[in-house]
Design a protein around this motif. Structure first.
Motif, PDB file in Angstrom:
ATOM      1  N   ARG A  45       0.848  -1.186   0.000  1.00 15.93           N
ATOM      2  CA  ARG A  45       0.000   0.000   0.000  1.00 15.93           C
ATOM      3  C   ARG A  45       0.886   1.240   0.000  1.00 15.93           C
ATOM      4  NH1 ARG A  45      -3.146  -2.968  -1.490  1.00 15.93           N
ATOM      5  NH2 ARG A  45      -4.984  -3.769  -0.496  1.00 15.93           N
ATOM      6  N   LEU A  46       0.512   2.223  -0.782  1.00 19.74           N
ATOM      7  CA  LEU A  46       1.212   3.500  -0.761  1.00 19.74           C
ATOM      8  C   LEU A  46       0.657   4.329   0.388  1.00 19.74           C
ATOM      9  CD1 LEU A  46       1.267   4.379  -4.556  1.00 19.74           C
ATOM     10  CD2 LEU A  46       3.159   3.538  -3.150  1.00 19.74           C
ATOM     11  N   PRO A  47       1.513   5.007   1.123  1.00 20.05           N
ATOM     12  CA  PRO A  47       0.993   5.857   2.209  1.00 20.05           C
ATOM     13  C   PRO A  47       0.244   7.053   1.630  1.00 20.05           C
ATOM     14  CG  PRO A  47       3.359   6.156   1.953  1.00 20.05           C
ATOM     15  CD  PRO A  47       2.960   5.061   1.015  1.00 20.05           C
ATOM     16  N   HIS A  48      -0.628   7.622   2.433  1.00 15.35           N
ATOM     17  CA  HIS A  48      -1.392   8.786   1.971  1.00 15.35           C
ATOM     18  C   HIS A  48      -0.458   9.986   1.771  1.00 15.35           C
ATOM     19  CE1 HIS A  48      -1.310   9.216   6.357  1.00 15.35           C
ATOM     20  NE2 HIS A  48      -1.408  10.515   6.158  1.00 15.35           N
ATOM     21  N   GLN A  49      -0.902  10.912   0.963  1.00 18.98           N
ATOM     22  CA  GLN A  49      -0.112  12.094   0.620  1.00 18.98           C
ATOM     23  C   GLN A  49       0.334  12.832   1.889  1.00 18.98           C
ATOM     24  OE1 GLN A  49      -0.276  13.230  -2.868  1.00 18.98           O
ATOM     25  NE2 GLN A  49       1.024  15.006  -2.641  1.00 18.98           N
ATOM     26  N   GLY A  50       1.631  13.134   1.956  1.00 19.56           N
ATOM     27  CA  GLY A  50       2.163  13.884   3.080  1.00 19.56           C
ATOM     28  C   GLY A  50       2.584  13.041   4.277  1.00 19.56           C
ATOM     29  N   TRP A  51       2.418  11.731   4.230  1.00 23.20           N
ATOM     30  CA  TRP A  51       2.798  10.869   5.354  1.00 23.20           C
ATOM     31  C   TRP A  51       4.306  10.863   5.535  1.00 23.20           C
ATOM     32  CZ3 TRP A  51       5.936   6.604   5.871  1.00 23.20           C
ATOM     33  CH2 TRP A  51       5.858   5.927   7.090  1.00 23.20           C
ATOM     34  N   ARG A  52       4.746  10.892   6.762  1.00 24.31           N
ATOM     35  CA  ARG A  52       6.164  10.815   7.116  1.00 24.31           C
ATOM     36  C   ARG A  52       6.295   9.923   8.342  1.00 24.31           C
ATOM     37  NH1 ARG A  52       6.684  12.821   2.744  1.00 24.31           N
ATOM     38  NH2 ARG A  52       7.411  14.876   2.240  1.00 24.31           N
ATOM     39  N   PRO A  53       7.390   9.163   8.459  1.00 23.84           N
ATOM     40  CA  PRO A  53       7.593   8.374   9.676  1.00 23.84           C
ATOM     41  C   PRO A  53       7.698   9.287  10.897  1.00 23.84           C
ATOM     42  CG  PRO A  53       9.158   7.711   7.954  1.00 23.84           C
ATOM     43  CD  PRO A  53       8.454   8.946   7.472  1.00 23.84           C
ATOM     44  N   ALA A  54       7.277   8.806  12.044  1.00 24.74           N
ATOM     45  CA  ALA A  54       7.318   9.596  13.278  1.00 24.74           C
ATOM     46  C   ALA A  54       8.749  10.021  13.578  1.00 24.74           C
ATOM     47  CB  ALA A  54       6.756   8.783  14.439  1.00 24.74           C
ATOM     48  N   GLY A  55       8.946  11.301  13.817  1.00 23.47           N
ATOM     49  CA  GLY A  55      10.249  11.828  14.187  1.00 23.47           C
ATOM     50  C   GLY A  55      11.187  12.099  13.013  1.00 23.47           C
ATOM     51  N   TRP A  56      10.756  11.854  11.786  1.00 19.34           N
ATOM     52  CA  TRP A  56      11.614  12.044  10.615  1.00 19.34           C
ATOM     53  C   TRP A  56      11.551  13.487  10.141  1.00 19.34           C
ATOM     54  CZ3 TRP A  56      10.698  13.244   5.367  1.00 19.34           C
ATOM     55  CH2 TRP A  56      11.786  13.034   4.518  1.00 19.34           C
ATOM     56  N   THR A  57      12.702  14.057   9.890  1.00 16.56           N
ATOM     57  CA  THR A  57      12.754  15.390   9.279  1.00 16.56           C
ATOM     58  C   THR A  57      13.571  15.280   7.999  1.00 16.56           C
ATOM     59  OG1 THR A  57      14.695  15.933  10.607  1.00 16.56           O
ATOM     60  CG2 THR A  57      12.575  16.654  11.459  1.00 16.56           C
ATOM     61  N   PRO A  58      13.077  15.872   6.927  1.00 16.35           N
ATOM     62  CA  PRO A  58      13.803  15.768   5.659  1.00 16.35           C
ATOM     63  C   PRO A  58      15.130  16.509   5.728  1.00 16.35           C
ATOM     64  CG  PRO A  58      11.920  17.246   5.430  1.00 16.35           C
ATOM     65  CD  PRO A  58      11.857  16.658   6.806  1.00 16.35           C
ATOM     66  N   PRO A  59      16.125  16.028   4.991  1.00 14.48           N
ATOM     67  CA  PRO A  59      17.415  16.726   4.977  1.00 14.48           C
ATOM     68  C   PRO A  59      17.264  18.070   4.271  1.00 14.48           C
ATOM     69  CG  PRO A  59      17.418  14.932   3.379  1.00 14.48           C
ATOM     70  CD  PRO A  59      16.129  14.841   4.142  1.00 14.48           C
ATOM     71  N   PRO A  60      18.142  19.019   4.569  1.00 13.70           N
ATOM     72  CA  PRO A  60      18.051  20.319   3.898  1.00 13.70           C
ATOM     73  C   PRO A  60      18.265  20.149   2.385  1.00 13.70           C
ATOM     74  CG  PRO A  60      20.055  20.171   5.235  1.00 13.70           C
ATOM     75  CD  PRO A  60      19.244  18.954   5.506  1.00 13.70           C
ATOM     76  N   ASP A  61      17.671  21.053   1.607  1.00 13.10           N
ATOM     77  CA  ASP A  61      17.747  20.963   0.151  1.00 13.10           C
ATOM     78  C   ASP A  61      19.175  20.988  -0.371  1.00 13.10           C
ATOM     79  OD1 ASP A  61      15.057  20.700  -0.179  1.00 13.10           O
ATOM     80  OD2 ASP A  61      14.696  22.831  -0.539  1.00 13.10           O
ATOM     81  N   ASP A  62      20.065  21.706   0.315  1.00  6.44           N
ATOM     82  CA  ASP A  62      21.442  21.783  -0.165  1.00  6.44           C
ATOM     83  C   ASP A  62      22.188  20.455   0.009  1.00  6.44           C
ATOM     84  OD1 ASP A  62      21.490  21.951   2.610  1.00  6.44           O
ATOM     85  OD2 ASP A  62      23.249  23.263   2.635  1.00  6.44           O
ATOM     86  N   HIS A  63      21.615  19.558   0.832  1.00 10.35           N
ATOM     87  CA  HIS A  63      22.228  18.248   1.052  1.00 10.35           C
ATOM     88  C   HIS A  63      21.951  17.296  -0.119  1.00 10.35           C
ATOM     89  CE1 HIS A  63      23.698  14.769   3.250  1.00 10.35           C
ATOM     90  NE2 HIS A  63      22.568  14.142   2.978  1.00 10.35           N
ATOM     91  N   VAL A  64      20.842  17.492  -0.800  1.00 11.24           N
ATOM     92  CA  VAL A  64      20.438  16.616  -1.897  1.00 11.24           C
ATOM     93  C   VAL A  64      21.177  17.031  -3.163  1.00 11.24           C
ATOM     94  CG1 VAL A  64      18.514  15.766  -3.260  1.00 11.24           C
ATOM     95  CG2 VAL A  64      18.179  16.315  -0.850  1.00 11.24           C
TER      96      VAL A  64
END
Length: 195
Positions: A45-64
């Motif tokens: 199953r695909l998670p619903h739009q905007g779902w994130r694991p608990a406590g997860w923060t995306p890396p800064p854009d300059d890291h990607v």
């Protein structure tokens, strides 16, 4: 580990005086595999739009950043590395060790290995195949993909070359050990190729 003993049970169930039960066994196993694959496919199953694991923060854009090691497909297939990797997968697929393991060990160790023991040999090889997928993929993260595949080629050639000698010597344990290690590399080749 499951398919070989199941096939044996089904062939014994379906055999008659005029048939060994292979066709009925293939049809039954085909249906079983079909249902298992459907269950697996519908279990994702695909998670619903905007779902994130608990406590997860995306890396800064300059890291990607774009992968500096990426090669476009139209160029990649012209490199020797592509053909070496393709060769490993081709040899893995065509080797068919699990398909011939039971008759092979029964023939080489005639009178010492029963059909039931040969089925156990297939189960053991299956476990080493699974373990190899985890072991070699994890090891390749540490030593690199190139080194891992060089080990596959070198160790594989040595083990395949020594298997007939182990069989001729009558050493069942050595023969089984050789094929257990070979099967770790068989599974490891498939598990490492995506990286």
């Amino acid at each position: 580990m499951i398919g070989s003993p199941l096939a044996n049970i089904l062939m014994n169930h379906f055999k008659t005086g005029a048939s060994v039960g292979v066709q009925d066994t293939f049809e039954t196993m085909g249906l079983i595999y079909f249902v298992a694959m459907l269950c697996g496919a519908f279990g994702y199953r695909l998670p619903h739009q905007g779902w994130r694991p608990a406590g997860w923060t995306p890396p800064p854009d300059d890291h990607v950043a774009a992968d500096a090691g990426s090669v476009p497909v139209d160029i990649a297939w012209r490199t020797p590395q592509f053909w070496f990797l393709w060769g490993v997968l081709c040899l893995n697929v065509t080797a068919g060790i699990l398909g011939i393991a039971s008759p092979m060990i029964q023939e080489i160790f005639r009178g010492r290995v029963t059909a039931s023991a040969a089925a156990g040999f297939i189960g053991l090889l299956s476990l080493f195949n699974i373990g190899g997928r985890i072991f070699w993929a994890s090891l390749s993260d540490r030593i690199g993909r190139k080194t891992t595949y060089m080990i596959f080629f070198a160790l594989g050639m040595l083990l395949y070359a020594s298997a007939p000698t182990a069989g001729a010597s009558g050493s069942l344990a050595l023969f089984v050990g050789i094929f257990c290690v070979i099967l770790t590399m068989y599974g490891g080749g498939f598990a490492t190729i995506p990286a």
